[in-house]
Write a protein that holds these residues in place. Sequence first.
Motif, PDB file in Angstrom:
ATOM      1  N   GLU A 239       0.829  -1.213   0.000  1.00 40.88           N
ATOM      2  CA  GLU A 239       0.000   0.000   0.000  1.00 40.88           C
ATOM      3  C   GLU A 239       0.860   1.258   0.000  1.00 40.88           C
ATOM      4  O   GLU A 239       0.537   2.242  -0.660  1.00 40.88           O
ATOM      5  N   GLU A 240       1.982   1.199   0.742  1.00 38.01           N
ATOM      6  CA  GLU A 240       2.874   2.356   0.781  1.00 38.01           C
ATOM      7  C   GLU A 240       3.478   2.630  -0.584  1.00 38.01           C
ATOM      8  O   GLU A 240       3.571   3.765  -1.020  1.00 38.01           O
ATOM      9  N   LYS A 243       0.579   3.675  -3.125  1.00 30.54           N
ATOM     10  CA  LYS A 243      -0.214   4.845  -2.715  1.00 30.54           C
ATOM     11  C   LYS A 243      -1.718   4.613  -2.967  1.00 30.54           C
ATOM     12  O   LYS A 243      -2.443   5.530  -3.342  1.00 30.54           O
ATOM     13  N   LEU A 244      -2.158   3.385  -2.826  1.00 27.87           N
ATOM     14  CA  LEU A 244      -3.577   3.042  -2.972  1.00 27.87           C
ATOM     15  C   LEU A 244      -3.889   1.987  -1.929  1.00 27.87           C
ATOM     16  O   LEU A 244      -3.013   1.220  -1.560  1.00 27.87           O
ATOM     17  N   THR A 245      -5.151   1.933  -1.461  1.00 26.09           N
ATOM     18  CA  THR A 245      -5.475   0.822  -0.574  1.00 26.09           C
ATOM     19  C   THR A 245      -5.539  -0.444  -1.423  1.00 26.09           C
ATOM     20  O   THR A 245      -5.814  -0.380  -2.625  1.00 26.09           O
TER      21      THR A 245
END
Lengths: 696, 75
Positions: A239-240, A243-245
Amino acid sequence: MKEITVALAGQPNVGKTALFNLIVGQSVEVANWPGVTVERREGFREHGGYRIRFVDLPGTYGLTATSVDQVIARNFIISGEADVTLVLVDSTIPERTMYLLLEVLELTSKVVVAFTKSDASHSAGVHINYDLLEKKVGAPIVPVSIKTPDSVRSLLDKIIEVHERGPSSQLIKVDYGELEPFIRSIEEVVRGSGLAADFPTRWLAVKLIEGDRDLESRLLKRGEIDILEKARSIRREAEEILKLTMPEAMAMKRFNAVIEVIKGALIIKGLPTKGGERLVALLYKPWIGPLLSMLLVSVLFTVVFTINTGFPLNMVLKSIGLSDLAGFTEDYSLSHVVSRCFDYLSQVVSSSISDSVLKSLIVDGIINGVGIVMAFLPLIATISVVLAVLEDSGLLPVIATSMHPFLRKIGFSGHMVFPIAISFGCNVPGVVAARASPNFGERVRAWLTIAFIPCQARLVVVLAFATALRSLNGLMLMAAAYAAALSVFIAVNKSLVIMYKRRKLYEEPELLLEIPPIHGPIPRVVWWIAWNQVKHFLFKAATVIFLASLASWIMLHYTPSLAYTDDYSLSVGMSIASIASPLLTPLGFNEDLAKFIGFALIVGFFAKEAVLSTIAIVTGEEAPAKALSVLGVSDAQLVFLTIFTTLYVPCIATLVTIYSESKSLKITISSIVLMMVIAYAISVLAYAVVSALVHP
Amino acid sequence: MLNLADAPRGCKAKVIMVGAPGTWGVRLLQMGITPGAEIEVVENSGGLILIRARGSLISIGRGIARRILVELISH
């Protein structure tokens, strides 16, 4: 004969019910999925030397564990009980509906795809090259349509073919791109879990990176916390970087895969809006929309009520002086016809049995009990048909959407339009229909308050009281009863919302609904949906209502020492009533009358309309108005009785339904207490006001 | 960038982020409202919002719509 089990999977509104019906016809068995109150439907079809068993999975948009439905669907596909999974794709909206297909393909490779509504795809502007699409997907694709029943046969051929062929490796797999390394790391981790014996590891990894709650709790239950922690830390890392769930990223990848598959095999052209759509768009306009919806719903239910009870058409006819016609509408309404049949049956039976206890058991207990059930039946059936028409035509979500802004004000969402509307007919199906909301708090509030909505059984009682009035206007009293009930419904819900908000438990009622194109309902699908509902009612609610009326017979005919009696004043029911009678004496009822009335109200707990028959039995007067004047009930007392009957405890059938839906004794008992207290307070108030105004 | 609840009627927009939590979020994604998806706002008045996404019409409550971040493509 060899048997094949087929799981039928599809998103809501893709035409699953219609296809299931087309394939299996009337050979349907309805049960519940183990441990939950979600219906499980099965049907059979013989074809090509096989007996093919179709199990209809709940309609779901995907297979992530956010609802019971989705967990049921995927567990069944994995369980191995299904030999082949038949996935439905709506050929008029292929992009959206192929999402589920890709999720199913992650679980199993024994898949046949049916493209539904294939007759409508051209007019929706969708042109599909099925041969090319089939090559790209790797699984057989069969276009089907309700209008061409022959298409079902080639579907069955393909099912047998896939069953005999076994698993295939030719099927498309979703490429998760830059997520693949993360998925592979989780795959390594879950190989050490006990879950790997029951589920494909690739699928486990995909679902765990998505944060699937069901799988996470399964890991916790097995005590495999280290595996869960590792999977979670890989997810956070992904996720990091992205930059999206993860749920967002995974859904995006799946839709990209869908677009990749349909590219070149499918052309979608935008078409101009049709007249029907413009009409529907009107329902979304502020003010006009909700008013039109309300009008539509009230017209529909008015027709249903009129067919069943004569009301409200009979009142209208009476008020314009056509009392003969009014009587006709009443006498030939379905429920009157049914009860006349049972009256006749009672007469025949009672003249042929001499033993008095046996006669009373059969006539007052059994025939009367069955009669109550049967009088409910036409109502349930017609409401089911109306609802099935609304459902199948696609009007239901439109109405729910247009009413949403209004219902929000009392803490409900558009999902609750129908539970509320049906409850004016009968609270039992109303409570069941509250399932439509995915918000638990909203459902709890519905369970607690729906019984405040006056059903037509209460209407019958209110009507009788109204006719017994001496100086007050009957119609005014009825209007007052309805106004009281609705105000209480609104006020209680508003207070519950405030209470929930204080405890920080309140979740704003939300709406998220797909709105399928409106089309004419298909008669056989409507009939089929309605018939299944009726069968359900007959088996479940009917048993309970029947047992309850037997219980009430025992209460009426046995003394506390369990000896049979013909004298109601000696019965168990009467001794309970005498405990409750002090509550009625402040209202000017003398002790005997208080007992009688208390007794009638207790019987009304079994079925509200029984309040009248009890008063009739006790006084020996058939006409309720006469009976009440024999008892010497004053106008103010009638007002009290009317308001109280409208508001007090839900009938036993409703209570049983509240319990079976909520599975909570606390909620069920709360609903009784809530109604009793409010009913008593408001009706005493009404009594005080009326007796101050109209002093005899 | 703005949230879907503020997107004017008739506009086309691209989804940037689906911030709705839990069940609603997953349901939105499964219904095709994913980052990158192009949607059309068919109606936005009073309490309700109607959009067209991946070929189907969807009504969304205002609370959910407020958490969906979009970028306008055209009016």
